[in-house]
Design a protein around this motif. Structure first.
Motif, mmCIF file in Angstrom:
data_model
loop_
_atom_site.group_PDB
_atom_site.id
_atom_site.type_symbol
_atom_site.label_atom_id
_atom_site.label_comp_id
_atom_site.label_asym_id
_atom_site.label_seq_id
_atom_site.Cartn_x
_atom_site.Cartn_y
_atom_site.Cartn_z
ATOM 1 N N ARG A 9 0.836 -1.210 0.000
ATOM 2 C CA ARG A 9 0.000 0.000 0.000
ATOM 3 C C ARG A 9 0.867 1.255 0.000
ATOM 4 N N THR A 10 1.960 1.208 0.756
ATOM 5 C CA THR A 10 2.873 2.351 0.784
ATOM 6 C C THR A 10 3.508 2.551 -0.580
ATOM 7 N N TYR A 11 3.872 1.448 -1.232
ATOM 8 C CA TYR A 11 4.446 1.549 -2.582
ATOM 9 C C TYR A 11 3.438 2.150 -3.556
ATOM 10 N N ASP A 12 2.185 1.718 -3.471
ATOM 11 C CA ASP A 12 1.145 2.238 -4.366
ATOM 12 C C ASP A 12 0.970 3.745 -4.166
ATOM 13 N N ARG A 13 1.069 4.207 -2.931
ATOM 14 C CA ARG A 13 1.003 5.650 -2.659
ATOM 15 C C ARG A 13 2.187 6.365 -3.288
ATOM 16 N N ALA A 14 3.370 5.764 -3.144
ATOM 17 C CA ALA A 14 4.588 6.379 -3.686
ATOM 18 C C ALA A 14 4.529 6.491 -5.202
ATOM 19 N N GLU A 15 3.901 5.504 -5.831
ATOM 20 C CA GLU A 15 3.814 5.475 -7.294
ATOM 21 C C GLU A 15 2.937 6.609 -7.825
ATOM 22 N N LYS A 16 1.971 7.039 -7.020
ATOM 23 C CA LYS A 16 1.045 8.081 -7.455
ATOM 24 C C LYS A 16 1.581 9.487 -7.226
ATOM 25 N N LEU A 17 2.651 9.603 -6.449
ATOM 26 C CA LEU A 17 3.226 10.914 -6.164
ATOM 27 C C LEU A 17 4.148 11.358 -7.294
ATOM 28 N N ARG A 18 4.364 12.643 -7.379
ATOM 29 C CA ARG A 18 5.318 13.164 -8.354
ATOM 30 C C ARG A 18 6.738 12.800 -7.921
ATOM 31 N N GLY A 19 7.604 12.628 -8.909
ATOM 32 C CA GLY A 19 8.990 12.336 -8.573
ATOM 33 C C GLY A 19 9.339 10.878 -8.830
ATOM 34 N N ILE A 20 10.470 10.468 -8.284
ATOM 35 C CA ILE A 20 10.988 9.117 -8.471
ATOM 36 C C ILE A 20 10.307 8.180 -7.484
ATOM 37 N N THR A 21 9.684 7.127 -7.989
ATOM 38 C CA THR A 21 8.886 6.235 -7.150
ATOM 39 C C THR A 21 9.692 5.642 -5.999
ATOM 40 N N PRO A 23 20.312 0.868 4.324
ATOM 41 C CA PRO A 23 21.059 0.192 3.258
ATOM 42 C C PRO A 23 20.143 -0.521 2.269
ATOM 43 N N VAL A 24 19.365 0.249 1.535
ATOM 44 C CA VAL A 24 18.373 -0.318 0.611
ATOM 45 C C VAL A 24 18.555 0.302 -0.765
ATOM 46 N N ASN A 25 18.518 -0.537 -1.791
ATOM 47 C CA ASN A 25 18.524 -0.068 -3.177
ATOM 48 C C ASN A 25 17.077 -0.040 -3.651
ATOM 49 N N GLU A 26 16.462 1.112 -3.562
ATOM 50 C CA GLU A 26 15.032 1.230 -3.858
ATOM 51 C C GLU A 26 14.711 0.951 -5.325
ATOM 52 N N THR A 27 15.677 1.121 -6.202
ATOM 53 C CA THR A 27 15.448 0.859 -7.628
ATOM 54 C C THR A 27 15.071 -0.604 -7.862
ATOM 55 N N LEU A 28 15.692 -1.512 -7.118
ATOM 56 C CA LEU A 28 15.383 -2.933 -7.265
ATOM 57 C C LEU A 28 13.956 -3.244 -6.825
ATOM 58 N N ILE A 29 13.471 -2.522 -5.817
ATOM 59 C CA ILE A 29 12.096 -2.720 -5.346
ATOM 60 C C ILE A 29 11.105 -2.285 -6.416
#
Length: 206
Positions: free
Chosen positions: A76-88, A194-200
């Motif tokens: 759910r947090t990811y889905d919110r992030a996807e709807k925001l402006r900017g880099i997911t 220590p997280v690579n968010e691009t992989l997520i």
């Protein structure tokens, strides 16, 4: 409120790194990862090859475990992030950082995010003068977080006041005054997990 109730040290071993989920215990000789750094289970020492999907999955699991979320909460947090402006990916980490339980931990209340989450659930904190006992509550820039008057006399909060932590630059305050303020939304360089968010993002985009 759903939460993980299993053995916490297994999570660090599964991810192959210390996630500091038990606070001070993780820095001492009792840390299970120091004694057994291989993955748990009977095949833990034999796991070597990992696919691209496996790498992405492990990165997602690592982020979930650091912030103490279960799969549905994290999605759910990811889905919110996807709807925001900017880099997911960056939006995702910012939303996780702005959770009340994480902000309380960053301010120095709690030796781990798990402990901070429990303190929030027990109603020890006020946000802008109003009691908030929802760990996932999203704070905003300018919000002031304070410890309730009744809670300040407890030995636990006195211990926090005697052992202050250094604050990230997007927060201000002092545990000795039982007050903290969110000065700004953290930038990616301010988030030290220590997280690579691009992989997520790659994992969820499939």
């Amino acid at each position: 409120m759903a939460r993980y109730t299993g053995a916490v040290c297994r999570l660090c071993r599964r991810e192959g790194m210390k996630l500091f989920l038990k606070g001070d215990r993780c820095y001492g000789g009792k840390c299970a990862f120091e004694r057994r750094s291989y993955a748990p289970g009977q095949h833990g020492q034999g796991r070597k090859k990992i696919s691209d999907y496996g790498v992405q999955l492990r990165e997602k699991q690592k982020a979930k475990r650091i912030y103490g979320l279960l799969e549905n909460q994290f999605r759910r947090t990811y889905d919110r992030a996807e709807k925001l402006r900017g880099i997911t990916g960056e939006n995702l980490l910012k939303l996780l950082e702005m959770r009340l339980d994480n902000v309380v931990f960053r301010l120095g209340y709690g030796n781990s995010r798990t402990e901070a989450r429990q303190l929030v659930t027990h109603g020890h904190f006020l946000v802008n003068g109003k009691k908030v006992d929802i760990p996932s509550y999203s704070v905003k820039a300018g919000d002031v977080i304070t410890v309730r008057e009744k809670s300040r006399a407890s030995e636990l909060f006195k211990t926090f006041a005697e052992n202050p932590k250094s604050l990230p630059k997007w927060l201000s305050g002092d545990v000795a005054t039982f007050t903290g303020k969110v000065e700004a939304i953290p930038a990616r360089e301010d988030i030290d997990v220590p997280v690579n968010e691009t992989l997520i993002v790659e994992l969820y985009s499939k």
